[in-house]
Design a protein around this motif. Structure first.
Motif, PDB file in Angstrom:
ATOM      1  N   GLY A  97      -3.931 134.647  68.137  1.00 30.48           N
ATOM      2  CA  GLY A  97      -5.099 135.294  67.550  1.00 30.48           C
ATOM      3  C   GLY A  97      -5.051 136.794  67.717  1.00 30.48           C
ATOM      4  N   LEU A  98      -4.574 137.254  68.891  1.00 28.96           N
ATOM      5  CA  LEU A  98      -4.455 138.690  69.109  1.00 28.96           C
ATOM      6  C   LEU A  98      -3.444 139.305  68.160  1.00 28.96           C
ATOM      7  CD1 LEU A  98      -5.189 141.214  70.723  1.00 28.96           C
ATOM      8  CD2 LEU A  98      -3.390 140.588  72.351  1.00 28.96           C
ATOM      9  N   SER A  99      -2.340 138.602  67.927  1.00 33.31           N
ATOM     10  CA  SER A  99      -1.335 139.140  67.005  1.00 33.31           C
ATOM     11  C   SER A  99      -1.928 139.323  65.611  1.00 33.31           C
ATOM     12  CB  SER A  99      -0.090 138.240  66.960  1.00 33.31           C
ATOM     13  OG  SER A  99      -0.292 137.059  66.204  1.00 33.31           O
ATOM     14  N   LYS A 100      -2.797 138.425  65.199  1.00 35.89           N
ATOM     15  CA  LYS A 100      -3.402 138.543  63.881  1.00 35.89           C
ATOM     16  C   LYS A 100      -4.465 139.636  63.847  1.00 35.89           C
ATOM     17  CE  LYS A 100      -0.712 135.813  61.943  1.00 35.89           C
ATOM     18  NZ  LYS A 100       0.200 136.337  60.911  1.00 35.89           N
ATOM     19  N   GLN A 101      -5.198 139.792  64.943  1.00 35.17           N
ATOM     20  CA  GLN A 101      -6.137 140.903  65.025  1.00 35.17           C
ATOM     21  C   GLN A 101      -5.387 142.229  64.940  1.00 35.17           C
ATOM     22  OE1 GLN A 101      -8.487 140.902  68.613  1.00 35.17           O
ATOM     23  NE2 GLN A 101      -9.697 142.673  68.005  1.00 35.17           N
ATOM     24  N   VAL A 102      -4.266 142.329  65.636  1.00 30.31           N
ATOM     25  CA  VAL A 102      -3.457 143.544  65.594  1.00 30.31           C
ATOM     26  C   VAL A 102      -2.813 143.717  64.225  1.00 30.31           C
ATOM     27  CG1 VAL A 102      -1.393 144.654  66.554  1.00 30.31           C
ATOM     28  CG2 VAL A 102      -3.070 143.608  68.075  1.00 30.31           C
ATOM     29  N   ASP A 103      -2.384 142.614  63.596  1.00 31.36           N
ATOM     30  CA  ASP A 103      -1.847 142.708  62.235  1.00 31.36           C
ATOM     31  C   ASP A 103      -2.853 143.384  61.305  1.00 31.36           C
ATOM     32  OD1 ASP A 103       0.492 141.464  62.940  1.00 31.36           O
ATOM     33  OD2 ASP A 103       0.062 139.576  61.904  1.00 31.36           O
ATOM     34  N   GLU A 104      -4.114 143.004  61.419  1.00 38.77           N
ATOM     35  CA  GLU A 104      -5.135 143.597  60.558  1.00 38.77           C
ATOM     36  C   GLU A 104      -5.314 145.083  60.854  1.00 38.77           C
ATOM     37  OE1 GLU A 104      -8.671 141.239  60.876  1.00 38.77           O
ATOM     38  OE2 GLU A 104      -7.733 139.442  60.019  1.00 38.77           O
ATOM     39  N   ALA A 105      -5.309 145.444  62.138  1.00 39.88           N
ATOM     40  CA  ALA A 105      -5.424 146.853  62.503  1.00 39.88           C
ATOM     41  C   ALA A 105      -4.207 147.639  62.021  1.00 39.88           C
ATOM     42  CB  ALA A 105      -5.580 146.990  64.012  1.00 39.88           C
ATOM     43  N   THR A 106      -3.022 147.024  62.133  1.00 40.24           N
ATOM     44  CA  THR A 106      -1.801 147.668  61.651  1.00 40.24           C
ATOM     45  C   THR A 106      -1.866 147.891  60.145  1.00 40.24           C
ATOM     46  OG1 THR A 106      -0.471 146.713  63.424  1.00 40.24           O
ATOM     47  CG2 THR A 106       0.701 147.419  61.439  1.00 40.24           C
ATOM     48  N   ALA A 107      -2.314 146.875  59.420  1.00 39.43           N
ATOM     49  CA  ALA A 107      -2.416 146.993  57.966  1.00 39.43           C
ATOM     50  C   ALA A 107      -3.394 148.093  57.571  1.00 39.43           C
ATOM     51  CB  ALA A 107      -2.843 145.656  57.371  1.00 39.43           C
ATOM     52  N   ALA A 108      -4.509 148.201  58.290  1.00 45.56           N
ATOM     53  CA  ALA A 108      -5.474 149.262  57.997  1.00 45.56           C
ATOM     54  C   ALA A 108      -4.851 150.634  58.234  1.00 45.56           C
ATOM     55  CB  ALA A 108      -6.722 149.087  58.861  1.00 45.56           C
ATOM     56  N   MET A 109      -4.099 150.760  59.339  1.00 47.53           N
ATOM     57  CA  MET A 109      -3.448 152.037  59.632  1.00 47.53           C
ATOM     58  C   MET A 109      -2.408 152.376  58.580  1.00 47.53           C
ATOM     59  SD  MET A 109      -0.482 153.570  60.852  1.00 47.53           S
ATOM     60  CE  MET A 109       0.457 152.465  61.900  1.00 47.53           C
ATOM     61  N   MET A 110      -1.602 151.399  58.167  1.00 40.87           N
ATOM     62  CA  MET A 110      -0.561 151.657  57.174  1.00 40.87           C
ATOM     63  C   MET A 110      -1.155 152.045  55.832  1.00 40.87           C
ATOM     64  SD  MET A 110       2.338 151.436  58.659  1.00 40.87           S
ATOM     65  CE  MET A 110       3.142 150.696  60.091  1.00 40.87           C
ATOM     66  N   ALA A 111      -2.315 151.487  55.507  1.00 43.30           N
ATOM     67  CA  ALA A 111      -2.983 151.885  54.266  1.00 43.30           C
ATOM     68  C   ALA A 111      -3.327 153.368  54.306  1.00 43.30           C
ATOM     69  CB  ALA A 111      -4.238 151.036  54.054  1.00 43.30           C
ATOM     70  N   ARG A 112      -3.787 153.830  55.466  1.00 40.01           N
ATOM     71  CA  ARG A 112      -4.096 155.258  55.602  1.00 40.01           C
ATOM     72  C   ARG A 112      -2.823 156.095  55.678  1.00 40.01           C
ATOM     73  NH1 ARG A 112      -7.854 152.821  59.197  1.00 40.01           N
ATOM     74  NH2 ARG A 112      -6.474 153.245  60.983  1.00 40.01           N
ATOM     75  N   ARG A 113      -1.865 155.621  56.443  1.00 40.89           N
ATOM     76  CA  ARG A 113      -0.638 156.385  56.705  1.00 40.89           C
ATOM     77  C   ARG A 113       0.186 156.614  55.443  1.00 40.89           C
ATOM     78  NH1 ARG A 113       3.025 157.490  60.879  1.00 40.89           N
ATOM     79  NH2 ARG A 113       5.196 156.856  60.617  1.00 40.89           N
ATOM     80  N   HIS A 114       0.297 155.563  54.607  1.00 41.27           N
ATOM     81  CA  HIS A 114       1.185 155.630  53.450  1.00 41.27           C
ATOM     82  C   HIS A 114       0.440 155.613  52.109  1.00 41.27           C
ATOM     83  CE1 HIS A 114       4.767 155.268  55.897  1.00 41.27           C
ATOM     84  NE2 HIS A 114       4.292 154.196  56.477  1.00 41.27           N
ATOM     85  N   GLY A 115      -0.878 155.577  52.144  1.00 41.76           N
ATOM     86  CA  GLY A 115      -1.610 155.484  50.885  1.00 41.76           C
ATOM     87  C   GLY A 115      -1.390 154.146  50.201  1.00 41.76           C
ATOM     88  N   MET A 116      -1.186 153.101  51.001  1.00 43.10           N
ATOM     89  CA  MET A 116      -0.935 151.771  50.459  1.00 43.10           C
ATOM     90  C   MET A 116      -2.243 151.025  50.211  1.00 43.10           C
ATOM     91  SD  MET A 116       2.092 150.592  53.115  1.00 43.10           S
ATOM     92  CE  MET A 116       2.562 149.117  52.201  1.00 43.10           C
ATOM     93  N   THR A 117      -2.177 150.029  49.351  1.00 40.41           N
ATOM     94  CA  THR A 117      -3.234 149.036  49.232  1.00 40.41           C
ATOM     95  C   THR A 117      -2.738 147.784  49.928  1.00 40.41           C
ATOM     96  OG1 THR A 117      -4.126 149.919  47.163  1.00 40.41           O
ATOM     97  CG2 THR A 117      -4.579 147.596  47.651  1.00 40.41           C
ATOM     98  N   VAL A 118      -3.441 147.364  50.973  1.00 37.76           N
ATOM     99  CA  VAL A 118      -3.023 146.221  51.770  1.00 37.76           C
ATOM    100  C   VAL A 118      -4.192 145.257  51.919  1.00 37.76           C
ATOM    101  CG1 VAL A 118      -1.912 145.432  53.894  1.00 37.76           C
ATOM    102  CG2 VAL A 118      -1.519 147.774  53.088  1.00 37.76           C
ATOM    103  N   VAL A 119      -3.954 143.993  51.641  1.00 38.47           N
ATOM    104  CA  VAL A 119      -4.963 142.949  51.816  1.00 38.47           C
ATOM    105  C   VAL A 119      -4.478 141.996  52.896  1.00 38.47           C
ATOM    106  CG1 VAL A 119      -6.240 141.061  50.747  1.00 38.47           C
ATOM    107  CG2 VAL A 119      -5.717 143.124  49.420  1.00 38.47           C
ATOM    108  N   ALA A 120      -5.290 141.811  53.932  1.00 36.53           N
ATOM    109  CA  ALA A 120      -5.005 140.828  54.979  1.00 36.53           C
ATOM    110  C   ALA A 120      -5.798 139.569  54.655  1.00 36.53           C
ATOM    111  CB  ALA A 120      -5.383 141.374  56.348  1.00 36.53           C
ATOM    112  N   LEU A 121      -5.089 138.495  54.388  1.00 33.39           N
ATOM    113  CA  LEU A 121      -5.711 137.237  53.979  1.00 33.39           C
ATOM    114  C   LEU A 121      -5.913 136.348  55.201  1.00 33.39           C
ATOM    115  CD1 LEU A 121      -3.436 136.770  50.879  1.00 33.39           C
ATOM    116  CD2 LEU A 121      -5.917 137.123  50.772  1.00 33.39           C
ATOM    117  N   ARG A 122      -7.161 136.097  55.538  1.00 31.94           N
ATOM    118  CA  ARG A 122      -7.453 135.201  56.657  1.00 31.94           C
ATOM    119  C   ARG A 122      -7.387 133.760  56.177  1.00 31.94           C
ATOM    120  NH1 ARG A 122     -12.448 138.147  59.923  1.00 31.94           N
ATOM    121  NH2 ARG A 122     -11.172 139.788  60.898  1.00 31.94           N
TER     122      ARG A 122
END
Length: 291
Positions: A147-172
């Protein structure tokens, strides 16, 4: 729809959902690069790269010519490795895939998160959501490495969206399967012992719908980072949802009626952001008739 991708990288391509995603992309006429630990020889992809998702060299090789990513590679349960293997492998893989994709100019990605990000399914003790139907704003209660890995995955995806100007969707995603696969067996379990589904709120999704949600996540005209619950609108249990909640989550705040077998999940974001609604619904056996 946004301009469809010309080539998509699918990580974890040989897995339960990965194979269905490859078939969907083939029907869409999209070229596919597949990344997996091994090549089983029957993947529906014109390019297959073997390697780990947390290996930058393997990921860079797999990203050649790619303009969208569907990241599914992960150890899918905390029981399938040591805590270190599960957390570090999953979190590291998501970081490497999105970082390398962003550096390569990829601007669309879908990431497989999990219902387990809520913390309920794998906790050592019985946990309860703050309210139902659960939604993307629900406070998380993670106590396990998956569960922690998935929580961190979502935080990572949010950061990468900001960092690279990406559109990222995390599907629960919830429990995934097909009627002849895990869904039938789990439905029988819930009919016989509804307590066995209380941690997952009896939710599920057919793998064909999971693949379609991933496709919509990389083609819908949206921007930025989004977390989205992608589940069936009904539960896998035959009992009425209100009765199940009263029995197993009695003190949880109810924010909306959930008649019949309505899944206790708010699916507004899936509909408004992705235009997604599950199409493959499983009809469970009535309670008392499970064999």
């Amino acid at each position: 729809m946004a301009e469809p991708p010309r080539r998509v990288l699918v990580t974890g391509a040989a897995g339960r959902v990965g194979r269905v995603v490859l078939e969907l992309l083939a029907r869409q006429g999209v070229a596919v690069s597949a990344l997996d630990l091994r090549d089983p020889g029957d993947l529906v992809a014109d390019r297959v790269v073997t390697g780990r998702a947390d290996d930058p060299a393997a990921v860079r090789a797999a990203l050649d010519g790619v303009d969208a990513v569907i990241h599914l590679a992960a150890i899918p349960a905390p029981t399938l490795g040591t805590p270190e293997e599960v957390f570090l492998g999953n979190a590291g893989g998501t970081f490497v895939v999105l970082e390398e994709a962003g550096a390569a100019g990829v601007r669309r990605a879908a990431v497989a998160s999990s219902f387990s990000a809520l913390g309920l399914p794998w906790a050592a003790r019985a946990l309860h959501p703050a309210y139902v139907p659960v939604d993307e704003a629900l406070p998380l209660q993670v106590e396990d490495p998956y569960g922690l890995s998935k929580q961190v995955d979502e935080a990572t995806a949010a950061m990468m969206a900001r960092r690279h100007g990406m559109t990222v969707v995390a599907l629960r995603y919830p429990l995934l399967g097909a009627p002849g696969d895990r869904l039938g067996a789990r439905a029988a379990d819930y009919a016989e012992d509804p307590a066995s589904g209380a941690r997952e709120l009896w939710t599920y999704l057919d793998t064909r719908d999971a693949a379609r949600a991933a496709w919509l996540a990389i083609v819908r005209p949206i921007e930025g980072f989004h977390v989205v619950f992608a589940t069936a609108p009904v539960t896998l249990a035959p009992q009425p949802t209100e009765d199940l909640l009263a029995r197993f989550h009695p003190s949880v705040e109810r924010r909306a009626p959930m008649p019949g077998r309505t899944a206790p999940v708010d699916l507004t974001a899936a509909g408004t952001l992705l235009g997604f609604a599950a199409e493959h619904l499983y009809e469970p056996v009535p309670a008392g008739e499970a064999s």
